[in-house]
Design an enzyme around this catalytic site. Structure first.
Site, PDB file in Angstrom:
ATOM      1  N   GLY A 164       0.810  -1.219   0.000  1.00 37.74           N
ATOM      2  CA  GLY A 164       0.000   0.000   0.000  1.00 37.74           C
ATOM      3  C   GLY A 164       0.841   1.266   0.000  1.00 37.74           C
ATOM      4  N   ARG A 291      -3.576 -10.708  -6.778  1.00 36.25           N
ATOM      5  CA  ARG A 291      -5.013 -10.444  -6.645  1.00 36.25           C
ATOM      6  C   ARG A 291      -5.500  -9.707  -7.890  1.00 36.25           C
ATOM      7  NH1 ARG A 291      -2.480  -6.071  -3.741  1.00 36.25           N
ATOM      8  NH2 ARG A 291      -2.697  -4.264  -5.097  1.00 36.25           N
TER       9      ARG A 291
HETATM   10  P1  ADP Z   1       3.708  -1.289  -2.432  1.00 33.29           P
HETATM   11  O1  ADP Z   1       3.602  -2.759  -2.341  1.00 33.29           O
HETATM   12  O2  ADP Z   1       3.682  -0.626  -1.105  1.00 33.29           O
HETATM   13  O3  ADP Z   1       2.772  -0.694  -3.441  1.00 33.29           O
HETATM   14  P2  ADP Z   1       5.904  -1.175  -4.389  1.00 33.29           P
HETATM   15  O4  ADP Z   1       7.157  -1.940  -4.230  1.00 33.29           O
HETATM   16  O5  ADP Z   1       4.915  -1.676  -5.408  1.00 33.29           O
HETATM   17  O6  ADP Z   1       5.189  -0.994  -2.964  1.00 33.29           O
HETATM   18  O7  ADP Z   1       6.244   0.329  -4.759  1.00 33.29           O
HETATM   19  C1  ADP Z   1       5.275   1.323  -4.838  1.00 33.29           C
HETATM   20  C2  ADP Z   1       5.845   2.546  -5.516  1.00 33.29           C
HETATM   21  O8  ADP Z   1       6.977   3.053  -4.774  1.00 33.29           O
HETATM   22  C3  ADP Z   1       6.379   2.329  -6.914  1.00 33.29           C
HETATM   23  O9  ADP Z   1       5.386   2.355  -7.905  1.00 33.29           O
HETATM   24  C4  ADP Z   1       7.345   3.482  -7.037  1.00 33.29           C
HETATM   25  O10 ADP Z   1       6.664   4.694  -7.271  1.00 33.29           O
HETATM   26  C5  ADP Z   1       7.956   3.577  -5.648  1.00 33.29           C
HETATM   27  N1  ADP Z   1       9.204   2.761  -5.582  1.00 33.29           N
HETATM   28  C6  ADP Z   1       9.308   1.477  -5.168  1.00 33.29           C
HETATM   29  N2  ADP Z   1      10.583   1.040  -5.276  1.00 33.29           N
HETATM   30  C7  ADP Z   1      11.316   2.069  -5.757  1.00 33.29           C
HETATM   31  C8  ADP Z   1      12.716   2.270  -6.107  1.00 33.29           C
HETATM   32  N3  ADP Z   1      13.608   1.294  -5.952  1.00 33.29           N
HETATM   33  N4  ADP Z   1      13.076   3.481  -6.591  1.00 33.29           N
HETATM   34  C9  ADP Z   1      12.175   4.478  -6.742  1.00 33.29           C
HETATM   35  N5  ADP Z   1      10.867   4.366  -6.435  1.00 33.29           N
HETATM   36  C10 ADP Z   1      10.422   3.193  -5.951  1.00 33.29           C
END
Ligand code: ADP
Length: 450
Positions: A164, A291
């Site tokens: 999230g 999901r």
């Molecule tokens: P969650 O499961 O909380 O949604 P994610 O790993 O999917 O977390 O990451 C959500 C968002 O965070 C990504 O779409 C991006 O915008 C940012 N993000 C995640 N990892 C990185 C990274 N290594 N560098 C820059 N932004 C990141």
């Protein structure tokens, strides 16, 4: 096929699942908290069961109450929607122990992808490129220092159990490392009950591009193209579109095939999303969601495939409704997540909708569970609805989006509609030229006030 599906969710996704069940001729059971007695999914379901008081932990997350509801109504399957128990492997196991089907992947895959460190390991092994970073969770501060130095600053510390958009911190220089790690550990422990953290290269101007997959659990799997979800606020998606303005057909086919092959290899069952950051033409895996996602209609609009119907079908019979070569992409789709929030401060604005008029016409879809006179309760997420628009081209889609946004009336509460009206007129958005920080930068410079 299932005879009766209990929908363990609320709001627009409960209604979305209910619609798929009706079209498949499957009886439906709605569950609801006492705050949701008047909800649309309750009104439209064949049966409904009250599962507890308003707080989610006592109702929509209350596994014994959900089991009892299955027992009372004779439901033979549960659709979890998204959020709540959708990625709870234990819930899937408990249902199986009670001879109720969980409409979703096998518990081992939910568990594997729910641990982001394990998920990255698995992705690497399956030939999916990942974000450069620590090979697993990090132990001592000294180890983290060495790793961060090797990766190069800025780095991002993330919680293995995060989700999230929470549990992430950017570290710009070595001096910030030790305190950031301590804070990340304690926040992860408090939020997710697990203080496992890991390090990743912080990508400065990437796009968020994700691939939709569907597997039959027996080694067949397809991809349904990508969605670009780069427009985010606090790591939460606000606007999603497909195809991505940044990809061409070759890049799509190549990465799509890589993820589909990986899903075939692990014999993935059901729908899933493999998420990447994309920078300078390269893909970097960040996580997989096991999901149906909020933004799934974008894919439905450009493929004409009902993902929830397919999800139910593979869960029941293990058969994919189509093969990769039958799948054709057409046109462009954009989804706006319209929240009950002030468009400038993002302060939640629950309350009664005194006038509601959703837009319509060719290529316009509104997935929402609100209605004229409905009161949005303060206990849950603030989604009013999703506006999804399709056009033959991206520019037609944008014109239609502007038109649909101008028609949309939600009175009585504040919504984020003004934000989308502004975005649809921004040059960078019209040019498709944006990245994951674009929206925050736009808001920070007061883009909405101009
Ligand atoms: P969650 O499961 O909380 O949604 P994610 O790993 O999917 O977390 O990451 C959500 C968002 O965070 C990504 O779409 C991006 O915008 C940012 N993000 C995640 N990892 C990185 C990274 N290594 N560098 C820059 N932004 C990141």
């Amino acid at each position: 096929m299932f005879d009766k599906i209990l929908i363990a969710n609320r709001g627009e996704i409960a209604l979305r699942v209910l619609r798929a069940c009706k079209e498949l001729g499957i009886a439906t059971v709605a569950v609801h908290s006492t705050a949701d007695e008047d909800a649309m999914h309750v009104r439209l379901a064949d049966e409904s069961v009250c599962i507890g008081p308003p707080p989610s932990k006592d109702s929509y997350l209350n596994i014994p109450a959900l089991l009892a509801a299955c027992e009372i109504t004779g439901a033979d399957a549960v659709h979890p929607g998204y959020g709540f128990l959708a990625e709870n492997a234990r819930f899937a196991e408990i249902l199986a122990e009670h001879n109720v089907h969980f409409i979703g992947p096998r518990p081992e895959h939910i568990r594997l992808m729910g641990d982001k460190v394990a998920a990255k390991h698995a992705a690497k092994k399956l030939g999916i490129p990942t974000v450069p970073g620590s090979d697993g969770s990090i132990g001592s501060d000294e180890e983290a220092r060495r790793l961060a130095c090797g990766i190069g600053y800025p780095v991002m510390v993330k919680a293995a159990a995060g989700g999230g958009g929470r549990g992430m911190k950017v570290i710009h220089a070595e001096g910030e490392l030790v305190s950031a790690l301590a804070l990340a550990r304690s926040e992860a422990k408090a939020a997710f009950g697990d203080d496992t953290i890991y390090l990743e290269k912080y990508l400065e101007r990437p796009r968020h591009i994700e691939f939709q997959v569907l597997g039959d659990g027996k080694g067949r799997a397809v991809h349904l193209g990508e969605r670009d979800c780069s427009l985010q606020r606090r790591h939460q998606k606000v606007w999603e579109e497909g195809p991505s303005p940044a990809l061409n057909a070759t890049a799509r086919d190549q990465m799509g095939e890589t993820v589909a092959k990986a899903m075939r290899e692990i014999k993935y069952l059901g729908v899933g999303t493999v998420e990447f950051l994309h920078e300078d033409g390269a893909f970097h895996f960040i996580e997989m969601n096991t999901r149906i996602q909020v933004e799934h209609p974008v894919t439905e609009m450009i493929t004409d495939i009902d993902l929830v119907v397919e999800q139910i079908r593979v869960a029941a019979d293990g058969d994919l409704g189509f093969t990769q070569d039958k799948l054709k992409f057409h046109g462009h789709a954009i989804e706006c997540r319209i929240n009950a929030e002030n468009a400038v401060s993002f302060r939640p604005s629950p309350g009664k909708i005194v006038h509601y008029h959703p837009p319509g016409g060719l290529g316009v879809r509104v997935d929402s569970a609100v209605y004229h006179g409905y009161a949005i309760p303060p206990f849950y997420d603030s989604l009013v609805g999703k506006l999804i628009v399709h056009g033959k081209t991206r520019s037609e889609c944008l014109m239609r989006l502007k038109r649909a946004l101008d028609e949309f009336v939600v009175d009585g509460i504040e919504t984020t509609l003004p934000l989308f009206r502004a975005l649809a007129r921004e040059k960078d958005i019209i040019d498709g030229d944006y990245h994951i920080h674009w929206l925050e930068e736009f808001l920070a410079r007061g883009g909405l006030d101009q």
